[in-house]
Design a protein around this motif. Structure first.
Motif, PDB file in Angstrom:
ATOM      1  N   HIS A 169     -25.174  15.079  -1.952  1.00  0.00           N
ATOM      2  CA  HIS A 169     -23.923  15.651  -1.474  1.00  0.00           C
ATOM      3  C   HIS A 169     -22.724  14.953  -2.131  1.00  0.00           C
ATOM      4  O   HIS A 169     -22.768  13.765  -2.442  1.00  0.00           O
ATOM      5  CB  HIS A 169     -23.829  15.538   0.051  1.00  0.00           C
ATOM      6  N   GLN A 170     -21.669  15.730  -2.334  1.00  0.00           N
ATOM      7  CA  GLN A 170     -20.455  15.233  -2.963  1.00  0.00           C
ATOM      8  C   GLN A 170     -19.347  14.951  -1.948  1.00  0.00           C
ATOM      9  O   GLN A 170     -18.390  14.264  -2.255  1.00  0.00           O
ATOM     10  CB  GLN A 170     -19.950  16.266  -3.995  1.00  0.00           C
ATOM     11  N   SER A 171     -19.469  15.512  -0.782  1.00  0.00           N
ATOM     12  CA  SER A 171     -18.428  15.355   0.235  1.00  0.00           C
ATOM     13  C   SER A 171     -19.086  15.262   1.602  1.00  0.00           C
ATOM     14  O   SER A 171     -19.897  16.110   1.974  1.00  0.00           O
ATOM     15  CB  SER A 171     -17.459  16.546   0.193  1.00  0.00           C
ATOM     16  N   LYS A 172     -18.740  14.206   2.363  1.00  0.00           N
ATOM     17  CA  LYS A 172     -19.303  14.072   3.701  1.00  0.00           C
ATOM     18  C   LYS A 172     -18.853  15.216   4.598  1.00  0.00           C
ATOM     19  O   LYS A 172     -19.627  15.741   5.400  1.00  0.00           O
ATOM     20  CB  LYS A 172     -18.897  12.735   4.310  1.00  0.00           C
ATOM     21  N   THR A 173     -17.603  15.612   4.441  1.00  0.00           N
ATOM     22  CA  THR A 173     -17.099  16.727   5.248  1.00  0.00           C
ATOM     23  C   THR A 173     -17.837  18.005   4.906  1.00  0.00           C
ATOM     24  O   THR A 173     -18.251  18.769   5.787  1.00  0.00           O
ATOM     25  CB  THR A 173     -15.588  16.919   5.019  1.00  0.00           C
ATOM     26  N   GLY A 174     -18.011  18.251   3.608  1.00  0.00           N
ATOM     27  CA  GLY A 174     -18.742  19.439   3.185  1.00  0.00           C
ATOM     28  C   GLY A 174     -20.181  19.419   3.660  1.00  0.00           C
ATOM     29  O   GLY A 174     -20.739  20.449   4.045  1.00  0.00           O
ATOM     30  N   LEU A 175     -20.802  18.236   3.662  1.00  0.00           N
ATOM     31  CA  LEU A 175     -22.178  18.099   4.129  1.00  0.00           C
ATOM     32  C   LEU A 175     -22.286  18.446   5.606  1.00  0.00           C
ATOM     33  O   LEU A 175     -23.190  19.178   6.024  1.00  0.00           O
ATOM     34  CB  LEU A 175     -22.668  16.668   3.880  1.00  0.00           C
ATOM     35  N   LEU A 176     -21.360  17.923   6.408  1.00  0.00           N
ATOM     36  CA  LEU A 176     -21.384  18.201   7.843  1.00  0.00           C
ATOM     37  C   LEU A 176     -21.152  19.682   8.126  1.00  0.00           C
ATOM     38  O   LEU A 176     -21.793  20.269   9.008  1.00  0.00           O
ATOM     39  CB  LEU A 176     -20.339  17.352   8.560  1.00  0.00           C
ATOM     40  N   LEU A 177     -20.231  20.283   7.371  1.00  0.00           N
ATOM     41  CA  LEU A 177     -19.978  21.714   7.549  1.00  0.00           C
ATOM     42  C   LEU A 177     -21.205  22.540   7.181  1.00  0.00           C
ATOM     43  O   LEU A 177     -21.551  23.508   7.872  1.00  0.00           O
ATOM     44  CB  LEU A 177     -18.783  22.145   6.698  1.00  0.00           C
ATOM     45  N   LEU A 178     -21.870  22.173   6.098  1.00  0.00           N
ATOM     46  CA  LEU A 178     -23.055  22.908   5.659  1.00  0.00           C
ATOM     47  C   LEU A 178     -24.182  22.800   6.681  1.00  0.00           C
ATOM     48  O   LEU A 178     -24.803  23.805   7.056  1.00  0.00           O
ATOM     49  CB  LEU A 178     -23.520  22.377   4.301  1.00  0.00           C
ATOM     50  N   ILE A 179     -24.431  21.574   7.164  1.00  0.00           N
ATOM     51  CA  ILE A 179     -25.496  21.382   8.152  1.00  0.00           C
ATOM     52  C   ILE A 179     -25.150  22.088   9.461  1.00  0.00           C
ATOM     53  O   ILE A 179     -26.002  22.733  10.082  1.00  0.00           O
ATOM     54  CB  ILE A 179     -25.736  19.878   8.393  1.00  0.00           C
ATOM     55  N   GLY A 180     -23.893  21.982   9.888  1.00  0.00           N
ATOM     56  CA  GLY A 180     -23.476  22.650  11.116  1.00  0.00           C
ATOM     57  C   GLY A 180     -23.610  24.163  11.030  1.00  0.00           C
ATOM     58  O   GLY A 180     -24.065  24.816  11.976  1.00  0.00           O
ATOM     59  N   TRP A 181     -23.205  24.699   9.878  1.00  0.00           N
ATOM     60  CA  TRP A 181     -23.295  26.145   9.661  1.00  0.00           C
ATOM     61  C   TRP A 181     -24.751  26.609   9.716  1.00  0.00           C
ATOM     62  O   TRP A 181     -25.076  27.595  10.382  1.00  0.00           O
ATOM     63  CB  TRP A 181     -22.665  26.507   8.324  1.00  0.00           C
ATOM     64  N   GLN A 182     -25.636  25.903   9.020  1.00  0.00           N
ATOM     65  CA  GLN A 182     -27.029  26.321   8.985  1.00  0.00           C
ATOM     66  C   GLN A 182     -27.726  26.115  10.328  1.00  0.00           C
ATOM     67  O   GLN A 182     -28.607  26.896  10.699  1.00  0.00           O
ATOM     68  CB  GLN A 182     -27.781  25.578   7.881  1.00  0.00           C
ATOM     69  N   LEU A 183     -27.317  25.097  11.061  1.00  0.00           N
ATOM     70  CA  LEU A 183     -27.891  24.888  12.388  1.00  0.00           C
ATOM     71  C   LEU A 183     -27.517  26.030  13.317  1.00  0.00           C
ATOM     72  O   LEU A 183     -28.361  26.568  14.050  1.00  0.00           O
ATOM     73  CB  LEU A 183     -27.407  23.553  12.962  1.00  0.00           C
ATOM     74  N   LEU A 184     -26.233  26.421  13.286  1.00  0.00           N
ATOM     75  CA  LEU A 184     -25.768  27.525  14.115  1.00  0.00           C
ATOM     76  C   LEU A 184     -26.465  28.828  13.744  1.00  0.00           C
ATOM     77  O   LEU A 184     -26.964  29.556  14.614  1.00  0.00           O
ATOM     78  CB  LEU A 184     -24.248  27.679  13.970  1.00  0.00           C
ATOM     79  N   LEU A 185     -26.535  29.117  12.437  1.00  0.00           N
ATOM     80  CA  LEU A 185     -27.174  30.357  11.989  1.00  0.00           C
ATOM     81  C   LEU A 185     -28.670  30.342  12.279  1.00  0.00           C
ATOM     82  O   LEU A 185     -29.261  31.390  12.558  1.00  0.00           O
ATOM     83  CB  LEU A 185     -26.939  30.555  10.494  1.00  0.00           C
ATOM     84  N   SER A 186     -29.275  29.167  12.232  1.00  0.00           N
ATOM     85  CA  SER A 186     -30.699  29.080  12.530  1.00  0.00           C
ATOM     86  C   SER A 186     -30.982  29.419  13.988  1.00  0.00           C
ATOM     87  O   SER A 186     -31.970  30.087  14.311  1.00  0.00           O
ATOM     88  CB  SER A 186     -31.227  27.673  12.206  1.00  0.00           C
TER      89      SER A 186
END
Length: 219
Positions: A102-119
């Motif tokens: 990952h290049q950005s901690k904020t981007g990483l958290l957003l990506l994981i949060g998004w996929q968790l919600l969609l999952s």
């Protein structure tokens, strides 16, 4: 004593009908609650066994109705460890990759949060479709399930497929599903590896306009 007959008439909307005894005689009233196997609904002409009983008003009715020609539906066996391992192996590999690259901690958290919600949403959609399939109710379309996987809900889809034993046999669905997983993975990997919030201004320069031009009001 069990008697034999066949479905003479059936009203699916009112959930009752009549059985014609094999040996002849008057037709016998039958309600869906007297069937041991209620789904799918009884069909005219199907042979059944039943006990002759009476309703509260003393009228004859069929009880403990069993189908003669239908085979009992086999219960879905739980997913084998091999199937679980094969289907879920992609999840820890993917998670490890994005954590390392990952290049950005904020981007990483957003990506994981998004996929968790969609999952969670996708798993619920699979569960709803499973219940609908068992009760002959309105199904969740395959296009909807694929779309949820494409936009990031594929981890929830994999877990639902294996835990619910749903959508695991239809080859065309499986192929399309894994295509959506690959496309979703490609997008997630690209975003996670190349995009940081500092790069957003440069991405807005999609039309070829030089970003180093300074605009000023005319004198």
């Amino acid at each position: 004593m069990l008697r034999k007959g066949k479905i003479f008439l059936w009203n699916s909307e009112k959930a009752y009908g009549f059985i014609e005894p094999i040996k002849g005689g008057k037709v016998i009233f039958a309600h869906v609650t007297s069937f041991g196997q209620r789904h799918p609904a009884p069909k005219v002409g199907e042979h059944v066994k039943y006990k002759l009983g009476k309703d509260p008003k003393g009228r004859p009715r069929a009880l403990d109705i069993q189908y003669i020609d239908r085979k009992p539906k086999k219960s879905s066996s739980p997913a084998s460890p091999k199937r679980w391992f094969g289907g879920l192996l992609v999840l820890p590999i993917y998670l490890s990759w994005i954590l390392i690259n990952h290049q950005s901690k904020t981007g990483l958290l957003l990506l994981i949060g998004w996929q968790l919600l969609l999952s969670l949403v996708t798993h619920s959609a699979y569960q709803k479709d499973k219940v609908a399939a068992q009760s002959n109710d309105w199904r969740v379309s395959e296009n909807t399930l694929h779309f949820l996987s494409l936009i990031g809900g594929w981890p929830g889809a994999i877990i639902a497929q294996q835990s619910l034993r749903h959508k695991t046999k239809k080859l065309s669905f499986r192929i399309t599903f894994w295509i959506t997983v690959l496309l979703s993975l490609s997008c997630a990997v690209f975003i996670n590896s190349n995009l940081t919030f500092d790069e957003l201004p440069s991405l807005l320069n999609l039309g070829g306009v030089r970003s180093d031009i300074q605009w000023s009001d005319p004198q």
